[in-house]
Design a protein around this motif. Structure first.
Motif, PDB file in Angstrom:
ATOM      1  N   HIS A   1       0.857  -1.188   0.000  1.00 42.98           N
ATOM      2  CA  HIS A   1       0.000   0.000   0.000  1.00 42.98           C
ATOM      3  C   HIS A   1       0.893   1.238   0.000  1.00 42.98           C
ATOM      4  O   HIS A   1       1.300   1.685   1.060  1.00 42.98           O
ATOM      5  CB  HIS A   1      -0.879   0.024   1.247  1.00 42.98           C
ATOM      6  CG  HIS A   1      -1.794  -1.147   1.353  1.00 42.98           C
ATOM      7  ND1 HIS A   1      -3.137  -1.059   1.134  1.00 42.98           N
ATOM      8  CD2 HIS A   1      -1.555  -2.440   1.635  1.00 42.98           C
ATOM      9  CE1 HIS A   1      -3.695  -2.250   1.272  1.00 42.98           C
ATOM     10  NE2 HIS A   1      -2.751  -3.113   1.586  1.00 42.98           N
TER      11      HIS A   1
ATOM     12  N   ILE B   1       0.348   4.189  -0.154  1.00 47.13           N
ATOM     13  CA  ILE B   1      -0.204   5.321   0.588  1.00 47.13           C
ATOM     14  C   ILE B   1       0.384   5.405   2.002  1.00 47.13           C
ATOM     15  O   ILE B   1       0.414   6.463   2.611  1.00 47.13           O
ATOM     16  CB  ILE B   1      -1.747   5.213   0.598  1.00 47.13           C
ATOM     17  CG1 ILE B   1      -2.394   6.566   0.883  1.00 47.13           C
ATOM     18  CG2 ILE B   1      -2.227   4.194   1.574  1.00 47.13           C
ATOM     19  CD1 ILE B   1      -3.885   6.537   0.760  1.00 47.13           C
ATOM     20  N   ASN B   2       0.888   4.255   2.510  1.00 47.17           N
ATOM     21  CA  ASN B   2       1.498   4.239   3.844  1.00 47.17           C
ATOM     22  C   ASN B   2       2.662   5.218   3.968  1.00 47.17           C
ATOM     23  O   ASN B   2       2.948   5.700   5.052  1.00 47.17           O
ATOM     24  CB  ASN B   2       2.050   2.840   4.160  1.00 47.17           C
ATOM     25  CG  ASN B   2       0.955   1.885   4.551  1.00 47.17           C
ATOM     26  OD1 ASN B   2      -0.201   2.266   4.616  1.00 47.17           O
ATOM     27  ND2 ASN B   2       1.304   0.654   4.810  1.00 47.17           N
TER      28      ASN B   2
ATOM     29  N   MET C   1       5.467  -0.280   3.151  1.00 47.45           N
ATOM     30  CA  MET C   1       4.240  -0.357   2.359  1.00 47.45           C
ATOM     31  C   MET C   1       3.425  -1.611   2.700  1.00 47.45           C
ATOM     32  O   MET C   1       2.233  -1.650   2.480  1.00 47.45           O
ATOM     33  CB  MET C   1       4.585  -0.344   0.871  1.00 47.45           C
ATOM     34  CG  MET C   1       5.051   1.005   0.386  1.00 47.45           C
ATOM     35  SD  MET C   1       5.145   1.063  -1.398  1.00 47.45           S
ATOM     36  CE  MET C   1       6.815   0.579  -1.688  1.00 47.45           C
ATOM     37  N   TYR C   2       4.092  -2.603   3.232  1.00 49.02           N
ATOM     38  CA  TYR C   2       3.406  -3.867   3.541  1.00 49.02           C
ATOM     39  C   TYR C   2       2.684  -3.807   4.880  1.00 49.02           C
ATOM     40  O   TYR C   2       1.569  -4.299   5.016  1.00 49.02           O
ATOM     41  CB  TYR C   2       4.436  -5.000   3.539  1.00 49.02           C
ATOM     42  CG  TYR C   2       3.867  -6.375   3.769  1.00 49.02           C
ATOM     43  CD1 TYR C   2       3.265  -7.077   2.731  1.00 49.02           C
ATOM     44  CD2 TYR C   2       3.949  -6.983   5.014  1.00 49.02           C
ATOM     45  CE1 TYR C   2       2.758  -8.338   2.937  1.00 49.02           C
ATOM     46  CE2 TYR C   2       3.447  -8.250   5.216  1.00 49.02           C
ATOM     47  CZ  TYR C   2       2.851  -8.925   4.180  1.00 49.02           C
ATOM     48  OH  TYR C   2       2.347 -10.174   4.388  1.00 49.02           O
ATOM     49  N   TYR C   3       3.326  -3.218   5.875  1.00 52.24           N
ATOM     50  CA  TYR C   3       2.711  -3.125   7.195  1.00 52.24           C
ATOM     51  C   TYR C   3       2.244  -1.697   7.452  1.00 52.24           C
ATOM     52  O   TYR C   3       2.871  -0.755   6.999  1.00 52.24           O
ATOM     53  CB  TYR C   3       3.715  -3.439   8.301  1.00 52.24           C
ATOM     54  CG  TYR C   3       4.374  -4.779   8.237  1.00 52.24           C
ATOM     55  CD1 TYR C   3       3.692  -5.923   8.612  1.00 52.24           C
ATOM     56  CD2 TYR C   3       5.690  -4.898   7.843  1.00 52.24           C
ATOM     57  CE1 TYR C   3       4.301  -7.160   8.584  1.00 52.24           C
ATOM     58  CE2 TYR C   3       6.312  -6.137   7.819  1.00 52.24           C
ATOM     59  CZ  TYR C   3       5.614  -7.261   8.189  1.00 52.24           C
ATOM     60  OH  TYR C   3       6.218  -8.473   8.166  1.00 52.24           O
ATOM     61  N   THR C   4       1.171  -1.569   8.229  1.00 50.94           N
ATOM     62  CA  THR C   4       0.857  -0.241   8.751  1.00 50.94           C
ATOM     63  C   THR C   4       1.778   0.002   9.942  1.00 50.94           C
ATOM     64  O   THR C   4       2.314  -0.935  10.522  1.00 50.94           O
ATOM     65  CB  THR C   4      -0.604  -0.146   9.203  1.00 50.94           C
ATOM     66  OG1 THR C   4      -0.938  -1.349   9.876  1.00 50.94           O
ATOM     67  CG2 THR C   4      -1.531   0.040   8.037  1.00 50.94           C
TER      68      THR C   4
ATOM     69  N   GLY D   1       1.254   0.875  12.985  1.00 52.72           N
ATOM     70  CA  GLY D   1       0.833   0.216  14.221  1.00 52.72           C
ATOM     71  C   GLY D   1       1.135  -1.272  14.201  1.00 52.72           C
ATOM     72  O   GLY D   1       1.493  -1.867  15.213  1.00 52.72           O
ATOM     73  N   GLN D   2       0.997  -1.871  13.015  1.00 48.05           N
ATOM     74  CA  GLN D   2       1.229  -3.304  12.886  1.00 48.05           C
ATOM     75  C   GLN D   2       2.709  -3.633  13.035  1.00 48.05           C
ATOM     76  O   GLN D   2       3.075  -4.610  13.684  1.00 48.05           O
ATOM     77  CB  GLN D   2       0.726  -3.747  11.508  1.00 48.05           C
ATOM     78  CG  GLN D   2       0.685  -5.229  11.289  1.00 48.05           C
ATOM     79  CD  GLN D   2       0.324  -5.557   9.851  1.00 48.05           C
ATOM     80  OE1 GLN D   2       0.154  -4.676   9.019  1.00 48.05           O
ATOM     81  NE2 GLN D   2       0.203  -6.825   9.552  1.00 48.05           N
TER      82      GLN D   2
ATOM     83  N   HIS E   1       4.198  -4.414  16.321  1.00 47.31           N
ATOM     84  CA  HIS E   1       3.890  -5.704  16.937  1.00 47.31           C
ATOM     85  C   HIS E   1       4.719  -6.837  16.363  1.00 47.31           C
ATOM     86  O   HIS E   1       4.558  -7.983  16.763  1.00 47.31           O
ATOM     87  CB  HIS E   1       2.410  -6.033  16.753  1.00 47.31           C
ATOM     88  CG  HIS E   1       1.528  -5.269  17.679  1.00 47.31           C
ATOM     89  ND1 HIS E   1       1.006  -4.046  17.364  1.00 47.31           N
ATOM     90  CD2 HIS E   1       1.103  -5.550  18.927  1.00 47.31           C
ATOM     91  CE1 HIS E   1       0.288  -3.615  18.377  1.00 47.31           C
ATOM     92  NE2 HIS E   1       0.339  -4.505  19.332  1.00 47.31           N
ATOM     93  N   ILE E   2       5.547  -6.543  15.391  1.00 48.42           N
ATOM     94  CA  ILE E   2       6.244  -7.626  14.707  1.00 48.42           C
ATOM     95  C   ILE E   2       7.740  -7.530  14.963  1.00 48.42           C
ATOM     96  O   ILE E   2       8.348  -6.476  14.756  1.00 48.42           O
ATOM     97  CB  ILE E   2       5.910  -7.599  13.205  1.00 48.42           C
ATOM     98  CG1 ILE E   2       4.452  -8.034  13.072  1.00 48.42           C
ATOM     99  CG2 ILE E   2       6.795  -8.527  12.415  1.00 48.42           C
ATOM    100  CD1 ILE E   2       3.834  -7.725  11.785  1.00 48.42           C
TER     101      ILE E   2
END
Lengths: 366, 361
Positions: A173, A175-176, A242-245, A247-248, A251-252
Motif C-alpha cells: 500500500h 499510501i502508507n 508499504m506492507y505493514y501499517t 501500528g502493525q 507488533h512484529i
C-alpha cells in the motif's frame, strides 16, 4: 602503488566489494525496521539514505588515510602513528575486542533466529558447534578462502531471497509512505543513529586493504559495496513500510521474515524456513570476516599465530554463549555494540583521519 | 592425520541429516481449522484435523475442549489425543458471533506473535456458533473446506482480498477498520453470507454478499464479482433484473478538503459484462446500451452512497477514509477523525462500460 606481500596471499580489488558488503549485511536486515521507526516513524526511509551517504564519506576517509602515507599499511600502524606506542597498543587491543564482539553478536542473533523460527525446543549447542567448525574451516584457509566464501555466500542467498520480494508486491500500500515530511530533522537524525548499527562492517577495510593487489584501484569497489548495501536496505525498508501499517509493524519482531510468510508456492508452503536456512551462508560470511579482522589485528600487535587466536576466539564464543543465553541480555549487548559502533564510525575514524592529515602536513612542512 | 580428517568429515556430515526434532505426518495431528465460541464465561474451542486411514481417502476428525482462557487450549486438547497436536498448517480460524462481539484481540495478538502460523490463514465469523459450522464441514471429507470456500470466493466471487495479513493491516493500522467473511448456514449447508464489519476488534454489523461487492469495488479491482441490478422500468415482473459481471474496475479517491470537514471525491471506472437481460433490451443497439450503462451508473452511485452512510452510522471505516486523510495531512489523529467521520462529505461518480454482451442475440 604495488603491494610488497607475496602474490599468492593477495586478492584482486574486485573482492573488496564482496568482503565489505559481506560484512555489512548480516542478521540485522531481518529485523532492523523495528528500531528504525522508533523516532522518525514512516519517514525513516530518509534515514537509510542519510546513513548510507555518511558511510560513503567514512569510506572515503579510510581510503585517503591509506593513500596519504606510504608507511600506513593497516589499522595497527595507524594507531601507532596517531597515539604513540603504548596508547596505540591499547587501541589495537580495543579494536580486537570490537571486531570480536561484532562477530559474536551476529552469530548469537542468528542462533536466536534459528531458535525462534526453526527449532524452538532443540538444544542449541550442537548447532553452535557445527557453525563454529564451519567458521574455523573458512578462516583456516586465509583471506583468499574468505574472499571466495564471501562471493558465493552472498551471491547464492541474494539470488534466491531478493526475488522473493516480488511476490509481496501485490500486498503493498504505497499510501502508507505519505505524508512525506511529517517528522522533524532531529527525529530523522535519531533514526539515522539506529540505522548505523546496520552499516557497521565497513571498517573491515582497515585490515583488508594491505591484501589487495592494487589497493588504490579498489576504491570504486568499496564505494560500490556501500552503495549496494544502502540500496538493498532502502528497498527492504520501503517494501516493509508499504506492507505493514505503522501500528502493525510495532507488533512484529522480525518484519522481513514475517513478510515472507505471505508467499505460498506449490509444495513449499512456507518460504521463511528456506530463507532462514539460506541466510546461514550470509551470516557465516559476516561472522568470519569480523573474526578474521580481529585475528589479524591481534597478530600484527602481539604476533600471535592466527590459528591459535582463532581457536581461542571460537572457544570464547561457546563461553560467551553461557552468559548471553536469553533475549534480554542479547538485546542489551547489541545495543552496547551499536553505541560503540556509532562512536567508532563517527568519532574514532574521523579522529584518525584528522590526525594523519595533520601529521602529513607537518611532515611535508619539515 | 588424513584418517583423522576423514573421520571428522564423516561425523560432521552425519549431523547434516538433521535427524532431530522430527515430525512425521502420520504421527501428529495437523490442525487445519479452529473455531472459538463463548459458552458462559468459558471459551469453547473446536478443532478439525484430517486422518489418513486408507489410501486416497481423507477423513476429517473433530476435537473440542472448554477452558476459562483460550491460552491453554492446546495443552487441553493434547490430553484428548494419542499423538501430538501441531498447528503449523493452520488454514482457518472461525469465531462464533458471541465470541467476536466480545472482542477477538487476544486471539489475533497471539496468532500474530506465533512464528508457526502463516500469513494466509483465513479468519471468519460464524452466524451463530463456530462449532456448528465446523461440524457441518466435516461431512465433505475435504481438508480446509471452509478456507477453500473463502479463497474461492475471493478469486471468483464478491469477497474482497482478505486473510490474516489484511486483517492485521487494518486492525493495527490507524484510520481503517477490518472486516471478515461471514459464514452462515442454509438448509444444512455452509454459505458465505457476506462480510462482518469490525470496530477495532469487536463485531459491529454484517453486510450481505451483494454489499460486499460494493466494498470490493471501493478498495480493489473487483474482477470476477457479480451483481444483480434491478431495472428502473420493468415491463413484466420476472424481467426486472439484469446480471452484471465485473471484468475490471478501478476506484480513485481525491481529497478536496481536509479542514474543517473533509470532503472526498470518489470516482469509479468499471468494465462490465452483461449477459442476461430482459428481451426488450437490445444490447446490439448503441443507444439502448448507453441507456443501460447510464441506468447502472445511477444505481451504483446510489448504492455506494448508501454503503458509506451505513458505515458512518455504524462508525466503522472499512474503506479506509481515515488512512486516506492521514496520508494527506501532517497532523492527523484517530480521535479527531472519529469525531468528524459522521460529517464526512463524499461525492461519487461512476463510469461504466459494458464491454461484453455474450454471443447470442
Amino acid at each position: 602503488m604495488k603491494n610488497q606481500k607475496s602474490e599468492k596471499s593477495l586478492i584482486s580489488p574486485f573482492f573488496v566489494f564482496f568482503l565489505i558488503q559481506g560484512n555489512m549485511i548480516g542478521v540485522g536486515i531481518l529485523n532492523f525496521q523495528r528500531s528504525l521507526i522508533d523516532h522518525a516513524g514512516y519517514n525513516a526511509w530518509i534515514s537509510v539514505i542519510v546513513g548510507g551517504v555518511t558511510i560513503h564519506i567514512i569510506l572515503w576517509m579510510i581510503y585517503r588515510m591509506f593513500s596519504s602515507d606510504q608507511e600506513i599499511l593497516d589499522l595497527t600502524l595507524i594507531n601507532k602513528l596517531c597515539f604513540g606506542k603504548a596508547l596505540g597498543l591499547l587501541f589495537n587491543l580495543a579494536n580486537v575486542l570490537y571486531f570480536y564482539l561484532a562477530g559474536f553478536i551476529v552469530f548469537r542473533v542468528f542462533i536466536e533466529v534459528i531458535q525462534i523460527w526453526m527449532f524452538p525446543v532443540m538444544n542449541i549447542y550442537p548447532i553452535c558447534i557445527i557453525f563454529i567448525v564451519i567458521i574455523y574451516y573458512t578462516l583456516a584457509g586465509g583471506l583468499r578462502t574468505l574472499a571466495g566464501i564471501s562471493f558465493w555466500g552472498s551471491i547464492l542467498p541474494y539470488m534466491i531471497v531478493f526475488p522473493l520480494f516480488f511476490f509481496v508486491l501485490k500486498y503493498l500500500h504505497p499510501i502508507n509512505l505519505l505524508p512525506l515530511f511529517n517528522h522533524t530533522f532531529k527525529e530523522i537524525a535519531l533514526s539515522t543513529k539506529s540505522m548505523v548499527f546496520q552499516f557497521l562492517g565497513v571498517e573491515c577495510l582497515f585490515m583488508v586493504y594491505p591484501f589487495v593487489k592494487t589497493p588504490d584501484k579498489s576504491a570504486k569497489w568499496g564505494h560500490a559495496a556501500v552503495f549496494f548495501v544502502t540500496f538493498i536496505y532502502l528497498i527492504i525498508t520501503l517494501i516493509t513500510f508499504m506492507y505493514y501499517t505503522e501500528g502493525q509493524l510495532k507488533h512484529i519482531i522480525w518484519p522481513t521474515l514475517t513478510m515472507l510468510k505471505i508467499i505460498e508456492i506449490p509444495i513449499i508452503q512456507r518460504l521463511e524456513y528456506i530463507v532462514v536456512a539460506l541466510w546461514f551462508l550470509k551470516v557465516l560470511v559476516s561472522v568470519s570476516i569480523s573474526l578474521w579482522v580481529a585475528g589479524r589485528v591481534l597478530r600484527t600487535t602481539l604476533h600471535t599465530k592466527l590459528r591459535w587466536s582463532l581457536l581461542m576466539f571460537l572457544a570464547g564464543f561457546l563461553i560467551l554463549f553461557i552468559f548471553f543465553n536469553d533475549r534480554g541480555s542479547v538485546r542489551r549487548l547489541s545495543e552496547l555494540y551499536g553505541n560503540i559502533g556509532f562512536y567508532y564510525i563517527y568519532l574514532y575514524i574521523p579522529l584518525l583521519f584528522l590526525i594523519t592529515l595533520f601529521k602529513k602536513k607537518r611532515k611535508s612542512a619539515v | 592425520m588424513k584418517l583423522l580428517k576423514t573421520i571428522i568429515l564423516i561425523v560432521i556430515s552425519c549431523n547434516l541429516t538433521a535427524c532431530t526434532n522430527q515430525k512425521i505426518v502420520d504421527d501428529i495431528k495437523i490442525i487445519q481449522t479452529i473455531g472459538y465460541d463463548l459458552e458462559g464465561n468459558n471459551v469453547k474451542s473446536t478443532v478439525l484435523y484430517p486422518s489418513f486411514e486408507k489410501k486416497g481417502e481423507t477423513n476429517v476428525q473433530l476435537l473440542d475442549t472448554k477452558s476459562n482462557s483460550y491460552y491453554d487450549i492446546m495443552p487441553r486438547l493434547n490430553t484428548k489425543t494419542n499423538t501430538p497436536i501441531e498447528y503449523g498448517q493452520l488454514g482457518m480460524v472461525l469465531f462464533g458471533k458471541s465470541f467476536s462481539e466480545k472482542g477477538i484481540e487476544a486471539v489475533i495478538h497471539s496468532i500474530c506473535r506465533d512464528a508457526q502460523v502463516g500469513s494466509r490463514v483465513q479468519l471468519g465469523v460464524a452466524e451463530k456458533e463456530a462449532a456448528e459450522i465446523l461440524q457441518m464441514s466435516m461431512k465433505f471429507h475435504v481438508p480446509y473446506y471452509i478456507a477453500g470456500m473463502i479463497n474461492q470466493n475471493i478469486d471468483n466471487g464478491n469477497l474482497p482480498e482478505v486473510n490474516l495479513q489484511t486483517f492485521l493491516f487494518d486492525f493495527y493500522g490507524e484510520g481503517q477498520d477490518p472486516f471478515l467473511p461471514y459464514m452462515i448456514t442454509e438448509r444444512g449447508k455452509i454459505k458465505i453470507g457476506g462480510l462482518v464489519l469490525f470496530k477495532h476488534d469487536k463485531y459491529k454489523t454484517n453486510i450481505s454478499i451483494k454489499k460486499a461487492f460494493i466494498l470490493k469495488m471501493l478498495i480493489e479491482n473487483s474482477k470476477n464479482g457479480s451483481y444483480l441490478l434491478p431495472l428502473k422500468e420493468p415491463r413484466n415482473q420476472n424481467e426486472d433484473y439484469i446480471l452484471m459481471n465485473s471484468v475490471n474496475s478501478r476506484t480513485t479517491y481525491k481529497v478536496n478538503e481536509i479542514y474543517p470537514v473533509p470532503s472526498i471525491a470518489i470516482s469509479l471506472k468499471l468494465e462490465a459484462q452483461v449477459k442476461d437481460v430482459p428481451d426488450h433490451i437490445d444490447l446490439l443497439r448503441e443507444e439502448q446500451l448507453r441507456k443501460l450503462e447510464k441506468e447502472m451508473e445511477a444505481h451504483f452511485v446510489q448504492e455506494i452512497q448508501d454503503f458509506i452512510t451505513l458505515c458512518k452510522n455504524n462508525m466503522v471505516d472499512p474503506i479506509g477514509f481515515g488512512d486516506l486523510l492521514r496520508s494527506k495531512s501532517k497532523v492527523w489523529s484517530e480521535q479527531s477523525f472519529e469525531s468528524i467521520y459522521p460529517k464526512l462529505k463524499t461525492s461519487v461518480s461512476v463510469h461504466i462500460e459494458i464491454i461484453q454482451t455474450g454471443v447470442g442475440e
